[in-house]
Design an enzyme around this catalytic site. Structure first.
Site, short mmCIF file in Angstrom:
data_model
loop_
_atom_site.label_atom_id
_atom_site.label_comp_id
_atom_site.label_asym_id
_atom_site.label_seq_id
_atom_site.Cartn_x
_atom_site.Cartn_y
_atom_site.Cartn_z
N TYR A 242 0.82 -1.21 0.00
CA TYR A 242 0.00 0.00 0.00
C TYR A 242 0.86 1.27 0.00
O TYR A 242 0.49 2.29 -0.55
CB TYR A 242 -0.95 -0.02 1.19
CG TYR A 242 -2.30 0.61 0.93
CD1 TYR A 242 -2.95 0.41 -0.28
CD2 TYR A 242 -2.92 1.39 1.89
CE1 TYR A 242 -4.20 0.97 -0.51
CE2 TYR A 242 -4.16 1.95 1.66
CZ TYR A 242 -4.79 1.74 0.46
OH TYR A 242 -6.02 2.30 0.22
N LYS B 245 -3.92 7.68 3.15
CA LYS B 245 -5.11 7.32 3.93
C LYS B 245 -4.99 7.78 5.38
O LYS B 245 -5.98 8.16 6.01
CB LYS B 245 -5.35 5.81 3.86
CG LYS B 245 -5.93 5.34 2.53
CD LYS B 245 -7.28 5.96 2.24
CE LYS B 245 -7.91 5.40 0.99
NZ LYS B 245 -9.20 6.06 0.67
#
Length: 253
Positions: free
Chosen positions: A152, A159
């Site tokens: 990620y 995020k």
């Protein structure tokens, strides 16, 4: 009467009928809401086509959250279709491929990820605010940023910024009686997920770790949580992250 009866909602991020945003729009209409979708550029035709699969075909307006003119004119353009907004769903995220290599990602890649995937929550909320009465709700979709997930990388950092942005929005929009909350969904096979190299690593282990089990092909549980937060059923909840991940967030390794 549905829990969203009479509500007017702006929903971003409808690209495929497998997306969480599509199912939020579908549930919202089934629960009595009027829905307006957004899209932009080459994806406009895709969104317009997918929109016809909803119970009622909604209006699709152009919105690129990286275009300040689009944001500045959003309220006026929405007024052509609705007289106000009761809720907004932020289902927007993008990072260049370079951002999925943490040590080699350039600032150009990272800054794009931060603008589109984090700052845009504030930008969208402020753009919609002139149409939102007291009791309005802003809901965003996140992927739990407490951990350093495999693959990620800078999107995980984006995020984390997104989740922090939600808390500051809750602080500043609370006095205007507008709630700001996020739904942290487990991995779903969406268009966004397919763009992340190695995302199947999440899919392989999530069902094993989730006490309730997890179906990567089922966006409905997350969509139901979004619909509930857009309704009046959480009148005193803001700055929250509601996990819809089968319980993985609460488990150890």
């Amino acid at each position: 009467m549905g829990i969203l009866e009479g509500k007017k909602l702006l929903i971003t991020g409808v690209l495929m009928d497998s997306s969480i945003a599509f199912h939020v729009a579908k549930l919202a209409q089934e629960e009595g809401a009027t829905v307006v979708l957004t899209s932009f550029g080459r994806t406009m035709k895709i969104t317009q086509t997918i929109a016809r699969r909803l119970p009622e075909t909604p209006v699709v307006i152009e919105l690129d959250v990286a275009d300040q003119e689009h944001l500045d004119t959003l309220a006026d353009r929405l007024r052509e279709h609705v007289d106000g907004l009761d809720g907004v769903l932020h289902s927007i995220g993008f990072a260049p491929q370079g951002a999925f290599n943490f040590l080699e990602g350039t600032w150009e890649d990272v800054s794009t990820a931060l603008q589109i995937s984090a700052y845009s929550l504030k930008a969208l909320a402020v753009a919609a605010l002139p149409l939102m009465p007291e009791g309005g709700s802003v809901v965003g979709l996140t992927f739990d940023a407490k951990f350093a997930w495999p693959v990620y990388d800078w999107m995980g950092v984006a995020k984390a910024a997104f989740e922090s942005t939600n808390r500051y929005l809750a602080r500043d929009l609370g006095p205007k009686s507008v709630r700001c909350n996020l739904v942290a969904a487990g991995p779903i096979r969406t268009t966004a997920a397919k763009s992340i190299p190695g995302f199947e690593q999440f899919e392989q282990v999530w069902d094993e770790r989730a006490p309730l089990g997890w179906d990567v092909n089922d966006p409905v549980p997350a969509a139901k949580a979004c619909a509930a937060l857009l309704s009046d059923w959480f009148p005193a909840t803001t700055g929250e992250i509601l996990h819809v991940d089968g319980g993985v967030h609460a488990m150890g390794q």
